[in-house]
Design a protein around this motif. Structure first.
Motif, PDB file in Angstrom:
ATOM      1  N   GLU A  57      32.213  -9.637  -3.320  1.00  0.00           N
ATOM      2  CA  GLU A  57      31.045  -9.691  -3.512  1.00  0.00           C
ATOM      3  C   GLU A  57      29.906  -7.977  -2.571  1.00  0.00           C
ATOM      4  O   GLU A  57      28.899  -7.663  -3.489  1.00  0.00           O
ATOM      5  CB  GLU A  57      29.561 -10.861  -2.625  1.00  0.00           C
ATOM      6  CG  GLU A  57      28.350 -11.238  -3.503  1.00  0.00           C
ATOM      7  CD  GLU A  57      28.812 -11.849  -4.765  1.00  0.00           C
ATOM      8  OE1 GLU A  57      27.280 -11.302  -5.254  1.00  0.00           O
ATOM      9  OE2 GLU A  57      29.814 -11.594  -5.557  1.00  0.00           O
ATOM     10  N   TYR A  97      30.175  -5.193  -5.218  1.00  0.00           N
ATOM     11  CA  TYR A  97      29.916  -5.473  -6.455  1.00  0.00           C
ATOM     12  C   TYR A  97      28.552  -4.871  -5.955  1.00  0.00           C
ATOM     13  O   TYR A  97      27.472  -4.109  -6.981  1.00  0.00           O
ATOM     14  CB  TYR A  97      29.401  -7.071  -6.277  1.00  0.00           C
ATOM     15  CG  TYR A  97      29.362  -7.597  -8.015  1.00  0.00           C
ATOM     16  CD1 TYR A  97      28.968  -7.244  -9.334  1.00  0.00           C
ATOM     17  CD2 TYR A  97      27.187  -7.993  -7.585  1.00  0.00           C
ATOM     18  CE1 TYR A  97      28.262  -7.144 -10.721  1.00  0.00           C
ATOM     19  CE2 TYR A  97      26.642  -8.194  -8.820  1.00  0.00           C
ATOM     20  CZ  TYR A  97      27.327  -8.074 -10.250  1.00  0.00           C
ATOM     21  OH  TYR A  97      26.272  -8.012 -11.064  1.00  0.00           O
ATOM     22  N   GLU A  98      27.434  -5.503  -4.363  1.00  0.00           N
ATOM     23  CA  GLU A  98      26.269  -5.539  -3.965  1.00  0.00           C
ATOM     24  C   GLU A  98      25.702  -4.596  -4.001  1.00  0.00           C
ATOM     25  O   GLU A  98      24.656  -3.135  -4.597  1.00  0.00           O
ATOM     26  CB  GLU A  98      25.963  -6.276  -3.399  1.00  0.00           C
ATOM     27  CG  GLU A  98      25.892  -8.071  -3.500  1.00  0.00           C
ATOM     28  CD  GLU A  98      24.408  -8.178  -4.606  1.00  0.00           C
ATOM     29  OE1 GLU A  98      23.676  -7.441  -4.357  1.00  0.00           O
ATOM     30  OE2 GLU A  98      24.511  -8.858  -6.245  1.00  0.00           O
ATOM     31  N   LEU A 112      25.167  -5.846 -13.902  1.00  0.00           N
ATOM     32  CA  LEU A 112      24.542  -6.936 -14.245  1.00  0.00           C
ATOM     33  C   LEU A 112      24.954  -7.491 -15.826  1.00  0.00           C
ATOM     34  O   LEU A 112      26.299  -7.392 -16.488  1.00  0.00           O
ATOM     35  CB  LEU A 112      23.506  -6.643 -14.939  1.00  0.00           C
ATOM     36  CG  LEU A 112      23.343  -6.165 -16.315  1.00  0.00           C
ATOM     37  CD1 LEU A 112      21.513  -6.994 -16.911  1.00  0.00           C
ATOM     38  CD2 LEU A 112      23.276  -4.748 -16.292  1.00  0.00           C
ATOM     39  N   SER A 113      25.042  -8.799 -15.433  1.00  0.00           N
ATOM     40  CA  SER A 113      26.081  -9.998 -16.717  1.00  0.00           C
ATOM     41  C   SER A 113      24.629 -10.451 -17.679  1.00  0.00           C
ATOM     42  O   SER A 113      24.058 -11.167 -16.777  1.00  0.00           O
ATOM     43  CB  SER A 113      26.549 -10.768 -16.037  1.00  0.00           C
ATOM     44  OG  SER A 113      27.966 -10.196 -15.180  1.00  0.00           O
ATOM     45  N   THR A 114      24.087 -10.452 -18.755  1.00  0.00           N
ATOM     46  CA  THR A 114      23.731 -11.521 -18.878  1.00  0.00           C
ATOM     47  C   THR A 114      24.526 -11.904 -20.306  1.00  0.00           C
ATOM     48  O   THR A 114      25.358 -12.343 -20.666  1.00  0.00           O
ATOM     49  CB  THR A 114      23.407 -10.328 -19.851  1.00  0.00           C
ATOM     50  OG1 THR A 114      23.869  -9.821 -21.216  1.00  0.00           O
ATOM     51  CG2 THR A 114      22.100  -9.217 -19.280  1.00  0.00           C
ATOM     52  N   ALA A 150      21.986 -12.481 -16.013  1.00  0.00           N
ATOM     53  CA  ALA A 150      22.427 -13.995 -14.857  1.00  0.00           C
ATOM     54  C   ALA A 150      23.142 -13.155 -13.648  1.00  0.00           C
ATOM     55  O   ALA A 150      23.040 -14.012 -13.176  1.00  0.00           O
ATOM     56  CB  ALA A 150      23.477 -14.938 -15.842  1.00  0.00           C
ATOM     57  N   LYS A 151      22.936 -12.428 -14.057  1.00  0.00           N
ATOM     58  CA  LYS A 151      23.460 -11.807 -12.243  1.00  0.00           C
ATOM     59  C   LYS A 151      23.418  -9.722 -12.519  1.00  0.00           C
ATOM     60  O   LYS A 151      23.061  -9.506 -13.527  1.00  0.00           O
ATOM     61  CB  LYS A 151      25.083 -11.812 -12.345  1.00  0.00           C
ATOM     62  CG  LYS A 151      25.478 -11.260 -10.813  1.00  0.00           C
ATOM     63  CD  LYS A 151      26.714 -11.233 -11.451  1.00  0.00           C
ATOM     64  CE  LYS A 151      27.903 -11.333  -9.465  1.00  0.00           C
ATOM     65  NZ  LYS A 151      28.873 -12.432  -9.501  1.00  0.00           N
ATOM     66  N   ASN A 195      23.603  -6.829  -9.661  1.00  0.00           N
ATOM     67  CA  ASN A 195      23.401  -6.497  -8.013  1.00  0.00           C
ATOM     68  C   ASN A 195      22.463  -5.207  -8.021  1.00  0.00           C
ATOM     69  O   ASN A 195      21.650  -5.393  -7.984  1.00  0.00           O
ATOM     70  CB  ASN A 195      24.604  -5.062  -8.472  1.00  0.00           C
ATOM     71  CG  ASN A 195      24.712  -3.937  -8.791  1.00  0.00           C
ATOM     72  OD1 ASN A 195      23.538  -3.984  -9.043  1.00  0.00           O
ATOM     73  ND2 ASN A 195      25.648  -3.154  -8.001  1.00  0.00           N
ATOM     74  N   ARG A 206      15.194 -10.061  -6.733  1.00  0.00           N
ATOM     75  CA  ARG A 206      16.492 -10.605  -7.916  1.00  0.00           C
ATOM     76  C   ARG A 206      15.718 -11.757  -8.343  1.00  0.00           C
ATOM     77  O   ARG A 206      15.929 -11.841  -9.543  1.00  0.00           O
ATOM     78  CB  ARG A 206      17.523 -11.086  -6.675  1.00  0.00           C
ATOM     79  CG  ARG A 206      18.571 -11.455  -7.747  1.00  0.00           C
ATOM     80  CD  ARG A 206      20.300 -12.024  -6.601  1.00  0.00           C
ATOM     81  NE  ARG A 206      19.886 -11.058  -6.011  1.00  0.00           N
ATOM     82  CZ  ARG A 206      20.952 -10.182  -6.379  1.00  0.00           C
ATOM     83  NH1 ARG A 206      21.326  -9.623  -7.108  1.00  0.00           N
ATOM     84  NH2 ARG A 206      20.917  -9.251  -4.729  1.00  0.00           N
ATOM     85  N   VAL A 209      16.555 -12.977 -12.958  1.00  0.00           N
ATOM     86  CA  VAL A 209      17.062 -13.089 -12.845  1.00  0.00           C
ATOM     87  C   VAL A 209      16.801 -14.504 -13.503  1.00  0.00           C
ATOM     88  O   VAL A 209      16.185 -14.693 -12.986  1.00  0.00           O
ATOM     89  CB  VAL A 209      18.711 -14.011 -11.492  1.00  0.00           C
ATOM     90  CG1 VAL A 209      19.287 -14.649 -12.423  1.00  0.00           C
ATOM     91  CG2 VAL A 209      19.345 -12.976 -11.604  1.00  0.00           C
ATOM     92  N   ARG A 244      29.147  -8.034 -20.392  1.00  0.00           N
ATOM     93  CA  ARG A 244      29.369  -7.184 -18.577  1.00  0.00           C
ATOM     94  C   ARG A 244      28.684  -5.754 -18.520  1.00  0.00           C
ATOM     95  O   ARG A 244      29.482  -5.172 -19.771  1.00  0.00           O
ATOM     96  CB  ARG A 244      30.719  -7.558 -18.029  1.00  0.00           C
ATOM     97  CG  ARG A 244      30.245  -8.602 -17.607  1.00  0.00           C
ATOM     98  CD  ARG A 244      32.439  -9.180 -17.204  1.00  0.00           C
ATOM     99  NE  ARG A 244      32.311 -10.155 -16.825  1.00  0.00           N
ATOM    100  CZ  ARG A 244      33.990 -10.589 -16.181  1.00  0.00           C
ATOM    101  NH1 ARG A 244      34.839  -9.693 -16.630  1.00  0.00           N
ATOM    102  NH2 ARG A 244      34.011 -11.493 -14.812  1.00  0.00           N
TER     103      ARG A 244
END
Length: 428
Positions: A32, A35-36, A43-45, A52-53, A55, A66, A70, A135
């Motif tokens: 994690e 990733y950050e 990012l994930s959508t 949805a996510k 970094n 954030r 998000v 992703r």
């Protein structure tokens, strides 16, 4: 018995423990955290684009928290107007068709302003093949954009330099053309009972040639002519050409004997260039004296190709001047002199060796004096201008085989027109 201390030896247990400690500290970074803090944005959508996510790297670029992003924003909300338009018209359709799009340039709305980025997206599917989420990886392309901008500026500067060089070259060619024309007569004088024609071919517009010719009066019913070729090209050759022309004219007014005129020119050139870069030329100088039914021609040659006479009966003959030496090489030089008569319909042709040394045919062979003789014989004896026109077409046909300047001068006595009696006027 001597005991070996392994902890003090290089490569022993001490170094091994130190190495293990380094790897252990590296492994303490969680996935994690990697990733950050990655050097690129992640990012994930959802399939509708809702984020949805995301970094910390990308959030830092955007200047957002954030909680602001998000579940509240879509990926297209991060894009500039132009980036959003390109995403909707190109990026999203490609992603839907292929399931993956790599390295597409999009502009995002960063905290510091518009930020160029390279975006890669891939659709994650379930085991049943249903799309679950997207992703996306965002790479900072500011350095690349700056490089591309610098490259574009470099190309624009190079293009401007090329245009400037072309403009300078055109101005140079215009100046050279004007200077070249100043070394030639603007027009040949009209001589009662004679016809004259000339032509000058410039092999390169970027270089001054050394070919020259002239026709001028010596007094009542007497004329002088000359044609020649100075060695080399460029400003130095042009200077020699100018000196040669004016020396020939001045010498002819003092003593028009052709051999004497060339002797004077030889002395001037040899004395002028004997202590520096040697300069010389070839030339034919002659005089014309019109008579009742002919023109007497007296000429001398210094290393120049023989003049050619096209006769009114359809034949052609060279006027040999053997033994004439190059002009300006030796302090004393011998020049070959000869004389002839031109009858009505005859044409005297003088030319420089650019004509006979042109390269022709697949073997790039010299055109030569025999071919010129055959060509002249094949032309109808229609006077100097007709012969010059035919030779101009011949030169044009050589194409790139004609790589030297060429000067042509033709002199002749026209055939008199038949006398016609006007028809009587009937009286009514």
């Amino acid at each position: 018995m001597c005991r070996t201390d392994q902890t003090s030896e290089p490569g022993g247990e001490h170094d091994a423990h130190a190495t293990d400690a380094v790897f252990t500290s590296l492994l303490e970074d969680s996935a994690e955290e990697l990733y950050e803090q990655a050097p690129c944005g992640y990012l994930s959508t959802l399939m509708d684009g809702t984020i949805a996510k995301i970094n910390a790297t990308l959030l830092h670029w955007l200047g957002l928290e954030r909680a602001q992003v998000v579940g509240r924003m879509r990926f297209t909300d991060l894009l500039t107007v132009g980036g959003k338009l390109y995403h909707e018209t190109h990026f999203a359709p490609l992603l839907q068709m292929k399931g993956e799009v790599s390295g597409i340039a999009l502009d995002i709305k960063a905290a510091a302003g518009r930020m160029p980025a390279l975006v890669t997206s891939k659709v994650k599917e379930s085991q049943d093949g249903e799309p679950l989420l997207i992703r996306t990886t965002v790479f900072d392309a500011r350095d690349r954009r700056a490089y591309e901008a610098e490259l574009l500026r470099g190309r624009q500067a190079a293009e401007e330099a090329r245009r400037q060089a072309e403009a300078d070259r055109e101005r140079l060619q215009e100046a050279l053309a004007v200077l070249q024309q100043s070394l030639l007569p603007s027009a040949l004088p009209a001589i009662p009972g004679l016809e004259a024609a000339s032509y000058y071919h410039t092999a390169s517009p970027d270089l001054l040639g050394g070919d020259f010719y002239d026709l001028f009066p010596l007094g009542t019913d007497r004329w002088a002519f000359f044609l020649g070729d100075v060695c080399g090209k460029g400003p130095q050759a042009a200077a020699v050409t100018s000196l040669t022309r004016y020396t020939l004219r001045a010498a002819a007014l003092h003593d028009p004997d052709p051999a004497t005129v060339l002797t004077t020119l030889n002395k001037v050139l040899h004395e002028r260039y004997t202590s520096g870069d040697a300069r010389y030329c070839t030339a034919i100088f002659g005089t014309l004296e019109p008579g009742d039914d002919h023109v007497s021609v007296h000429l001398a040659s210094g290393g120049h190709p023989s003049a050619l006479i096209q006769r009114t009966d359809g034949t052609a003959d060279y006027l040999p001047t053997p033994g004439g030496m190059l002009i300006g090489v030796m302090p004393q030089a011998e020049f070959a002199a000869t004389c002839t008569r031109l009858r009505p319909g005859d044409t005297l042709l003088l030319y420089t060796d650019g004509l006979t040394e042109a390269r022709t045919g697949p073997g790039r062979e010299l055109y030569g004096e025999e071919a010129l003789h055959a060509f002249t014989t094949a032309q109808p004896p229609a006077g100097p201008q007709a012969l010059i026109t035919a030779l101009t077409g011949l030169l044009a046909g050589f194409g790139d085989g004609l790589d030297d300047d060429t000067a042509l001068l033709a002199l002749g006595m026209p055939v008199p027109l038949p006398f016609s009696v006007p028809a009587p006027v009937s009286e009514t």
